[in-house]
Every structure is written in structure tokens, then in C-alpha cells.
Design an enzyme around this catalytic site. Structure first.
Site, short mmCIF file in Angstrom:
data_model
loop_
_atom_site.label_atom_id
_atom_site.label_comp_id
_atom_site.label_asym_id
_atom_site.label_seq_id
_atom_site.Cartn_x
_atom_site.Cartn_y
_atom_site.Cartn_z
N ASP A 49 22.47 -24.59 3.70
CA ASP A 49 22.05 -24.18 5.05
C ASP A 49 20.65 -23.55 5.05
O ASP A 49 20.14 -23.13 4.02
CB ASP A 49 23.01 -23.11 5.59
CG ASP A 49 24.37 -23.69 5.97
OD1 ASP A 49 24.65 -24.85 5.62
OD2 ASP A 49 25.14 -22.95 6.60
N HIS A 72 22.63 -21.97 0.21
CA HIS A 72 21.40 -22.00 1.01
C HIS A 72 20.26 -22.50 0.12
O HIS A 72 20.04 -21.90 -0.95
CB HIS A 72 21.10 -20.61 1.56
CG HIS A 72 22.19 -20.08 2.46
ND1 HIS A 72 23.35 -19.55 1.95
CD2 HIS A 72 22.29 -20.04 3.81
CE1 HIS A 72 24.14 -19.19 2.97
NE2 HIS A 72 23.52 -19.48 4.11
#
Ligand code: NI
Length: 245
Positions: free
Chosen positions: A56, A197
Site C-alpha cells: 500500500d 507498504h
């Protein structure tokens, strides 16, 4: 002392009983012995297990490139839930994702809490990313991951499956490759969606280390859409998903 001779007799007896109960007794029942549900559903090390590694808040420039390098070196695929505001600074990375068979997902234009936006703003946050990627690359992200995992009826109404996760590595908080690797190895199960991430060097390092170890454990790293397709689960617009089990 009477306990010594007693112990001398008892100890081999206990060892024999443990051996008998553990190894011999389970097989004596032959075909008529009922097998436990655990034995029927257990996944052996030979069965492929599928997980989706998801990233993400990027694309994150060189860290995304490092992660793509690691994925490609292991024949693994990932899913990248990108933020619209990062698209223009990361065009080569997005091109690599598409060409490498990875999946692009939508993480809104600038990481808003979708429970705090009205219907129009929610749609704008999602469709701006969708339209931008489509205009630039000719493909459009078919999955949405709401920032923070927060969503409401307006987000459901945008018309995309809402993809969450079942294993949160907390990589953004830990910033420690070893801890992230350990967390994944200890928690990943067949059908899991792993949250990371691609904007931290420690995450890129963790991916490089964990991929060969996951491979040794019999895991295959596929995209989110592939993970659900393998399990025969059709992703529906507006529905929230956490894992493919
Ligand atoms: Ni996020």
C-alpha cells in the site's frame, strides 16, 4: 531408598507407552479407524499454499523497484494498492508492475478516510485513480483497498470489491526487516492476504529475505485476484474481503 528401583522400572514403561500411543496405536485400527478432521484437512508440505503479498501507499520509487526485483527473482507476483497522487512520480514502476504480471489496486487519490467523505468525494477519490491509470496505461485497477481499512456504504457503492488483509505485518511501525520476516513466517497461512507498504527500505529488505523462505515452506505468491480465483471465489462489487478461505 525404594524409589530408585521403582523409577528404573517405571521409566522404560512410560517411554514404551508414549511410543505405542504415538506411533503404533494410530495405525492398528486399519481401514476401520476413523480419521480425525484435522488429519483430513491438514495441508502437507507438498501441497501448494497460496498467499497474496500486497503493498500500500506507493508506488515508492526505488523501494518499489527493489520489491519488484525480489518478486521477479522468485517468480512471485504482488498486488500494489497505489495512491493517485504518487502516479506521476512513479510511472516506470507502474509500467514494470503491469509488464511483470503484478496487479494494480486502488488506494484512493490521497489516502483519505472514506468514512469522512461524502458520496461525491468518495467516488472522486476512487475514480480519479481508476481513470488516471486507465488513461496512462490502458488498464484499470479492479480492486479498492480503503485507507486504514475504513469504508462505508458510499465506498461499497463505488462498484469495486473492497480488499482488506488477514496478516498485518505492521512494517510501517516496526521499520525492521527481521521483525517483518518473522511476523510473516509465523502467521502466513493458505489463503492469506499480507499487508505491507512499498515505501520503506526495511520492507523492501524484508521481502527479499522472506520470499525464498516462503517458497521453501511451500507457499506460492500470487496476486489478489489470482488468490480468489484459485479458491473459486468470485469477487463482487461492494463486498469486503479479508482472505481467501
Ligand atoms: Ni494506506
Amino acid at each position: 531408598m525404594t524409589s530408585r528401583p521403582l523409577a528404573a522400572i517405571a521409566r522404560p514403561l512410560i517411554v514404551f507407552l508414549c511410543f505405542y500411543l504415538g506411533f503404533i496405536a494410530p495405525y492398528n485400527g486399519g481401514a476401520s479407524a476413523p480419521s480425525s478432521p484435522a488429519a483430513v484437512t491438514a495441508i502437507t508440505s507438498d501441497d501448494p499454499k497460496y498467499i497474496a503479498l500486497t503493498f500500500d501507499d506507493g508506488p515508492g520509487g526505488e523501494y518499489t523497484d527493489m520489491i519488484l526485483d525480489h518478486l521477479e527473482a522468485c517468480g512471485a507476483r504482488g498486488t500494489f494498492f497505489i495512491m493517485g497522487c504518487r502516479i506521476n512520480d512513479n510511472l516506470p514502476q507502474i509500467k514494470r508492475m503491469i509488464e511483470g504480471g503484478h496487479q494494480l489496486g486502488n488506494h484512493t487519490w490521497d489516502h483519505v478516510d472514506l468514512t469522512k467523505t461524502d458520496k461525491d468525494a468518495t467516488l472522486r477519490q476512487i475514480m480519479s485513480v481508476h481513470d488516471s491509470i486507465k488513461g496512462l496505461f490502458g488498464v484499470s485497477p479492479q480492486l479498492v483497498r480503503p485507507p486504514y481499512g475504513f469504508f462505508d456504504e458510499n465506498a461499497r457503492g463505488a462498484g469495486f470489491p473492497l480488499i482488506h488483509w488477514s496478516v498485518d505485518t505492521m512494517d510501517w511501525h516496526l521499520l525492521d526487516a527481521d521483525a517483518v520476516v518473522r511476523h510473516i513466517l509465523e502467521n502466513a497461512r493458505d489463503g492469506d492476504i499480507i499487508l505491507m507498504h512499498d515505501i520503506y527500505p526495511s520492507t523492501a529488505e524484508a521481502v527479499g529475505r522472506v520470499l525464498p523462505l516462503l517458497d521453501q515452506k511451500g507457499f506460492r505468491m500470487v496476486t489478489v485476484s489470482e488468490l480468489f480465483a484459485i479458491r473459486g471465489i468470485a469477487l463482487e462489487p461492494g463486498k469486503a474481503y479479508y482472505c481467501a478461505r
